[in-house]
Design a protein around this motif. Structure first.
Motif, PDB file in Angstrom:
ATOM      1  N   ILE A 167      47.424  39.864  31.525  1.00 61.18           N
ATOM      2  CA  ILE A 167      46.516  38.776  31.906  1.00 61.18           C
ATOM      3  C   ILE A 167      45.487  39.260  32.924  1.00 61.18           C
ATOM      4  N   LEU A 168      45.967  39.946  33.951  1.00 59.65           N
ATOM      5  CA  LEU A 168      45.085  40.371  35.037  1.00 59.65           C
ATOM      6  C   LEU A 168      44.154  41.495  34.606  1.00 59.65           C
ATOM      7  N   LEU A 169      44.608  42.381  33.717  1.00 56.21           N
ATOM      8  CA  LEU A 169      43.732  43.444  33.235  1.00 56.21           C
ATOM      9  C   LEU A 169      42.522  42.858  32.526  1.00 56.21           C
ATOM     10  N   PHE A 170      42.759  41.919  31.642  1.00 54.07           N
ATOM     11  CA  PHE A 170      41.644  41.280  30.932  1.00 54.07           C
ATOM     12  C   PHE A 170      40.720  40.557  31.920  1.00 54.07           C
ATOM     13  N   ALA A 171      41.319  39.807  32.837  1.00 54.98           N
ATOM     14  CA  ALA A 171      40.512  39.065  33.806  1.00 54.98           C
ATOM     15  C   ALA A 171      39.736  40.013  34.717  1.00 54.98           C
ATOM     16  N   GLY A 172      40.366  41.115  35.127  1.00 54.02           N
ATOM     17  CA  GLY A 172      39.690  42.059  36.003  1.00 54.02           C
ATOM     18  C   GLY A 172      38.496  42.710  35.336  1.00 54.02           C
ATOM     19  N   LEU A 173      38.644  43.066  34.064  1.00 52.78           N
ATOM     20  CA  LEU A 173      37.514  43.652  33.340  1.00 52.78           C
ATOM     21  C   LEU A 173      36.380  42.646  33.185  1.00 52.78           C
ATOM     22  N   ALA A 176      35.775  40.257  35.300  1.00 51.76           N
ATOM     23  CA  ALA A 176      35.211  40.094  36.642  1.00 51.76           C
ATOM     24  C   ALA A 176      34.219  41.199  36.982  1.00 51.76           C
ATOM     25  N   ARG A 177      34.438  42.405  36.443  1.00 55.66           N
ATOM     26  CA  ARG A 177      33.544  43.529  36.743  1.00 55.66           C
ATOM     27  C   ARG A 177      32.581  43.802  35.612  1.00 55.66           C
ATOM     28  N   GLY A 178      32.395  42.849  34.723  1.00 56.84           N
ATOM     29  CA  GLY A 178      31.635  43.075  33.502  1.00 56.84           C
ATOM     30  C   GLY A 178      30.220  43.568  33.699  1.00 56.84           C
ATOM     31  N   ARG A 179      29.489  43.062  34.703  1.00 54.94           N
ATOM     32  CA  ARG A 179      28.089  43.439  34.905  1.00 54.94           C
ATOM     33  C   ARG A 179      27.900  44.420  36.056  1.00 54.94           C
ATOM     34  N   ALA A 180      28.950  45.029  36.478  1.00 54.23           N
ATOM     35  CA  ALA A 180      28.857  45.981  37.581  1.00 54.23           C
ATOM     36  C   ALA A 180      28.164  47.260  37.114  1.00 54.23           C
ATOM     37  N   PRO A 181      27.625  48.055  38.046  1.00 54.71           N
ATOM     38  CA  PRO A 181      26.982  49.322  37.677  1.00 54.71           C
ATOM     39  C   PRO A 181      27.950  50.270  36.975  1.00 54.71           C
ATOM     40  N   ARG A 182      27.398  51.276  36.324  1.00 52.95           N
ATOM     41  CA  ARG A 182      28.240  52.214  35.577  1.00 52.95           C
ATOM     42  C   ARG A 182      29.292  52.866  36.451  1.00 52.95           C
ATOM     43  N   THR A 183      28.936  53.193  37.679  1.00 55.72           N
ATOM     44  CA  THR A 183      29.852  53.905  38.563  1.00 55.72           C
ATOM     45  C   THR A 183      30.751  52.965  39.370  1.00 55.72           C
ATOM     46  N   VAL A 217      45.214  46.304  41.388  1.00 57.26           N
ATOM     47  CA  VAL A 217      43.748  46.390  41.342  1.00 57.26           C
ATOM     48  C   VAL A 217      43.147  45.112  40.766  1.00 57.26           C
ATOM     49  N   ALA A 218      43.641  44.716  39.597  1.00 54.94           N
ATOM     50  CA  ALA A 218      43.082  43.522  38.956  1.00 54.94           C
ATOM     51  C   ALA A 218      43.391  42.275  39.766  1.00 54.94           C
ATOM     52  N   GLY A 219      44.593  42.196  40.350  1.00 55.21           N
ATOM     53  CA  GLY A 219      44.936  41.045  41.180  1.00 55.21           C
ATOM     54  C   GLY A 219      43.993  40.896  42.351  1.00 55.21           C
ATOM     55  N   ARG A 220      43.614  42.005  42.967  1.00 56.57           N
ATOM     56  CA  ARG A 220      42.670  41.958  44.089  1.00 56.57           C
ATOM     57  C   ARG A 220      41.309  41.449  43.630  1.00 56.57           C
ATOM     58  N   GLU A 221      40.853  41.933  42.476  1.00 55.74           N
ATOM     59  CA  GLU A 221      39.540  41.494  41.986  1.00 55.74           C
ATOM     60  C   GLU A 221      39.538  40.009  41.647  1.00 55.74           C
ATOM     61  N   VAL A 222      40.604  39.550  41.017  1.00 54.15           N
ATOM     62  CA  VAL A 222      40.683  38.127  40.682  1.00 54.15           C
ATOM     63  C   VAL A 222      40.790  37.293  41.956  1.00 54.15           C
ATOM     64  N   PHE A 223      41.542  37.775  42.927  1.00 52.95           N
ATOM     65  CA  PHE A 223      41.646  37.060  44.206  1.00 52.95           C
ATOM     66  C   PHE A 223      40.284  36.937  44.876  1.00 52.95           C
ATOM     67  N   ARG A 224      39.500  37.996  44.856  1.00 53.54           N
ATOM     68  CA  ARG A 224      38.159  37.943  45.466  1.00 53.54           C
ATOM     69  C   ARG A 224      37.273  36.932  44.750  1.00 53.54           C
ATOM     70  N   GLY A 241      33.350  25.983  44.070  1.00 55.95           N
ATOM     71  CA  GLY A 241      33.121  25.244  42.840  1.00 55.95           C
ATOM     72  C   GLY A 241      34.071  25.586  41.719  1.00 55.95           C
ATOM     73  N   VAL A 242      33.594  25.294  40.498  1.00 51.53           N
ATOM     74  CA  VAL A 242      34.432  25.428  39.309  1.00 51.53           C
ATOM     75  C   VAL A 242      34.846  26.879  39.068  1.00 51.53           C
ATOM     76  N   LEU A 243      33.919  27.819  39.316  1.00 52.12           N
ATOM     77  CA  LEU A 243      34.249  29.220  39.088  1.00 52.12           C
ATOM     78  C   LEU A 243      35.411  29.666  39.967  1.00 52.12           C
ATOM     79  N   GLY A 244      35.387  29.260  41.219  1.00 60.23           N
ATOM     80  CA  GLY A 244      36.478  29.616  42.116  1.00 60.23           C
ATOM     81  C   GLY A 244      37.805  29.049  41.640  1.00 60.23           C
ATOM     82  N   VAL A 245      37.779  27.793  41.187  1.00 56.74           N
ATOM     83  CA  VAL A 245      38.999  27.164  40.673  1.00 56.74           C
ATOM     84  C   VAL A 245      39.514  27.919  39.451  1.00 56.74           C
ATOM     85  N   ALA A 246      38.601  28.319  38.576  1.00 56.26           N
ATOM     86  CA  ALA A 246      38.987  29.026  37.354  1.00 56.26           C
ATOM     87  C   ALA A 246      39.666  30.359  37.689  1.00 56.26           C
ATOM     88  N   TRP A 247      39.076  31.113  38.616  1.00 54.08           N
ATOM     89  CA  TRP A 247      39.672  32.402  38.970  1.00 54.08           C
ATOM     90  C   TRP A 247      41.002  32.231  39.683  1.00 54.08           C
TER      91      TRP A 247
END
Length: 718
Positions: A354-360, A362-369, A415-422, A428-434
């Protein structure tokens, strides 16, 4: 000071400067106070950096101290654990050639059916401290502590101290890790080497200095090469995630990234290939036969019996619904959740997915590096590729293989848990969803832990599963609900407290199963984790409930785990109450009536002191010859002699032909032939030369009974 160390200090200095500026106000630049000098390298090792939180380094040392207790406490409870490898370690203390090649016996008749890297370490320990249960298992426990530290350090570099500690703690409370870091199979060293390779890849990705990155990637390749020399192709399962992460995120142009990966490949080939070349170049007559191979080469073993044969099935490896299905359950996407694998590794697997999918996402539009996404690819790729292979392999598969998943799974959650927590800090709604995603991961973990304990140990401390379920669900819901008003600092603290309570509660079932694992004896070729539970056990090859006790084995297979510590780890030679039929007798305290290939177990009684005494009186190269590695291992451990195994692990190896055996007898190299052995009480030798040799011995030499065992004196022709 290295360039990477300077980079780390610059990063720390930047963070410290930003924090200082935010707290000091607009006139901070007028101050002339200099920042405190950074500690030296040794001081940083023990105390951490000046910029670290005060709790960080003490918490790390506390984690490692607990790891030491878990992996070292009552370490000798399992005696020699797997007699097959223990016998090879004992032989390594008597012959450097046996140590080098991983021979089962000190006279070098045949090697174990794995490369010898893990035996090198255990053999050196036994040479230094003397051969014993403690010297045998000490390196394994230290490798466990090293794995916890390595995973924690790798995650900490990019994601902070809390995430690093969480990753290390998750490794610690995974039952299969506690099982194998206290056992003498190669899996402990395999897991540590893969973890070290993951750490090196992380260091290679983070640096912007080409020489430093190249050095780290070469080191990663070397670690994987030695992982190959530990357990062959299983050490390569982490490569897809490592390669993809470096290609995606390393701080260089594509050409340089590819060159670095090619250098890592060369390093891996050299690190593994030197020993393969050594085996090929060494005179065949002066080394042991490569057990498990069909042509006496290590390369064929890697690609055949211990390689593609494990994945695709075939000779010596069963097939779909055969051996693979018998030991690990039916191949398929849900294998890791079944009764064999479930209590070994699946406690946190739903949350990790669950967290791996959510973490990816969450970082979908991040820079390549982006380091967070790269980290998810490194550790998530490790977890997914290994899980898929274990789930669908058709050959021999044991549930303890799942230890190879542990570092990737633990780091992915952290790693993914930290990203989802952040992301959950958003309004708003996005925070509730995460926050809901993170709460769901906790709730699912608590529910699955409750299910596993109910299924496998319903009468064992039932309050644990109920407390875990209640605490996990309440904590998850409290975190989601209270997070709505997180602008209120008091409520925000309550939400964090609910998150902590929920997370710890959800982890409690796995932690309890881990504690239960270290408190009981585990022996044989098919160990399983868990406490001594009345009515537990794997229930035979079909796979019933899986617990930590020694099951009845009514289907002809046992878990190799007992809830009773041996009074003295003196080895486990067979009683040999047979008359040449190939059957072997297993004592009530023994284990593994059938091994991983259907043969006699190694946990058999050593009560035949009369036969052991007879072997110790011999002066020949081999005191005796027997059919099968498992039978030979028991006699090697209980005597002070070399015992020849004919047929190897499965009984089908042609390590000794009939003509060679006749020559050994004529030269006086073998004194006795002990009847019995073979696979699962069937015809001795299977497709190897064992049957021919047994028939020739019976026709030309007179048998006698020694302590209930049929023995032929090869010095006296009938």
């Amino acid at each position: 000071m290295t360039s990477t160390a300077l980079l780390d200090e610059r990063r720390a200095a930047d963070v410290a400067a930003q924090l200082a500026a935010s707290e000091a106000g607009p006139d901070a630049h007028l101050s002339s106070a200099a920042p405190p000098a950074e500690r030296g390298r040794l001081a940083r090792f023990f105390l951490g950096s000046n910029t670290d939180p005060a709790w960080a380094r003490p918490a790390l040392w506390a984690l490692l101290a607990v790891s030491a207790v878990v992996y070292l406490w009552n370490l000798t409870v399992s005696g020699y654990a797997n007699d097959f490898y223990a016998a090879a370690v004992k032989s390594a203390t008597r012959s450097w050639t046996a140590w080098l090649f991983g021979s089962l016996d000190s006279a070098n008749a045949i090697t174990v059916d794995k490369p010898p890297a893990s035996l090198w370490v255990m053999g050196l320990s036994a040479r230094i401290f003397g051969f014993s249960s403690f010297s045998l298992l000490l390196p394994q426990a230290l490798m466990g502590i090293g794995t916890v530290a390595t995973v924690a350090a790798a995650v900490r570099r990019w994601h902070g101290h809390a995430a690093g500690l969480a990753a290390g703690a998750l490794v610690l409370v995974t039952p299969v890790a506690a099982l194998m870091f206290r056992f003498d199979n190669p899996d402990a060293m395999l897991t540590l080497l893969m973890s070290l390779a993951g750490y090196c890849v992380v260091r290679g990705i983070e640096t912007s200095r080409g020489r430093s990155a190249l050095t780290w990637m070469v080191a990663a390749g070397a670690a994987i090469g030695f992982a190959f020399l530990t357990k062959m192709l299983q050490g390569l399962l982490v490569l897809p995630g490592f390669v993809l992460a470096y290609v995606l995120a390393a701080r260089f142009n594509l050409r340089t990234r590819i060159l670095h990966l090619l250098a890592a490949l060369v390093s891996m080939i050299v690190s593994a290939g030197w020993f393969i070349a050594l085996v090929s170049l060494w005179p065949v007559a002066k080394r042991a036969y490569i057990g498990g191979s069909t042509n006496n080469t290590l390369w064929e073993l890697a690609l055949g019996y211990n390689g593609l044969g494990r994945i695709l099935g075939g000779s010596g490896n069963g097939g779909g619904g055969g051996q693979g299905g018998g030991f690990g359950g039916t191949a398929g996407i849900f294998r890791l959740f079944n009764s064999q694998f479930g209590t070994e590794i699946s406690w946190f697997l739903p949350a990790a997915l669950i967290l791996l999918f959510a973490g990816l996402v969450a970082r979908g539009r991040a820079p390549r590096t982006d380091e967070a996404r790269a980290s998810l690819v490194v550790w998530g790729g490790w977890m997914v590729s290994t899980a898929l292979v274990l789930s669908f392999m058709e050959g021999t598969v044991h549930s303890y293989y799942a230890i190879a998943l542990t570092p990737g799974l633990a780091a992915t959650i952290a790693v993914a848990g930290r990203e989802v927590f952040r992301k959950g800090q958003l309004d708003g709604v996005l925070g509730v969803a995460w926050r809901t995603v993170l709460g769901l991961a906790i709730a699912v973990t608590a529910g699955w832990g409750y299910h596993l304990l109910s299924l496998n140990a319903s009468g064992w401390h039932a309050w644990i599963r109920w407390a875990a379920l209640a605490g996990g669900m309440a904590g998850a819901m409290g975190y989601v609900a209270l997070g709505v008003a997180q602008k209120n600092q008091t409520v925000k603290k309550l939400a964090i407290a609910a998150l902590v309570v929920g997370s710890l509660s959800a982890a409690a079932p796995s932690a309890a199963w881990t504690v239960g694992t270290v408190n009981v004896s585990h022996t044989g070729s098919m160990p399983v984790s868990g406490p001594a539970v009345a009515g537990g056990g794997m229930g035979g090859m079909g796979g019933g409930q899986m617990g930590g006790t020694s099951p009845t084995g009514t289907d002809g297979a046992q878990s190799g785990t007992t809830g009773k510590a041996p009074t003295e780890p003196t080895g486990t030679a067979p009683t040999g109450t047979n008359s040449g039929s190939g059957a072997s007798t297993v004592s009530a305290a023994g284990s593994s009536a059938a091994d991983g290939n259907g043969g006699p177990g190694q946990g058999e009684s050593s009560s035949n002191s009369e036969l052991i005494a007879l072997l110790n009186k011999t002066s020949s190269k081999w005191s005796a010859a027997v059919i099968g590695d498992q039978t030979a291992a028991g006699y090697i451990l209980n005597s002070d002699t070399a015992v020849m195994s004919i047929g190897g692990w499965s009984g089908s190896d042609n390590n000794v032909t009939l003509e060679q055996f006749k020559a050994y007898v004529a030269n006086g190299d073998i004194t006795y032939f002990i009847s019995g052995g073979g696979m699962g009480g069937g015809p001795v030798g299977n497709s190897g030369s064992g049957s021919e040799i047994s028939e020739w011995v019976a026709a030309n030499f007179t048998s006698t009974t020694v302590g209930g065992t049929t023995v032929y004196d090869l010095t006296k022709i009938a």
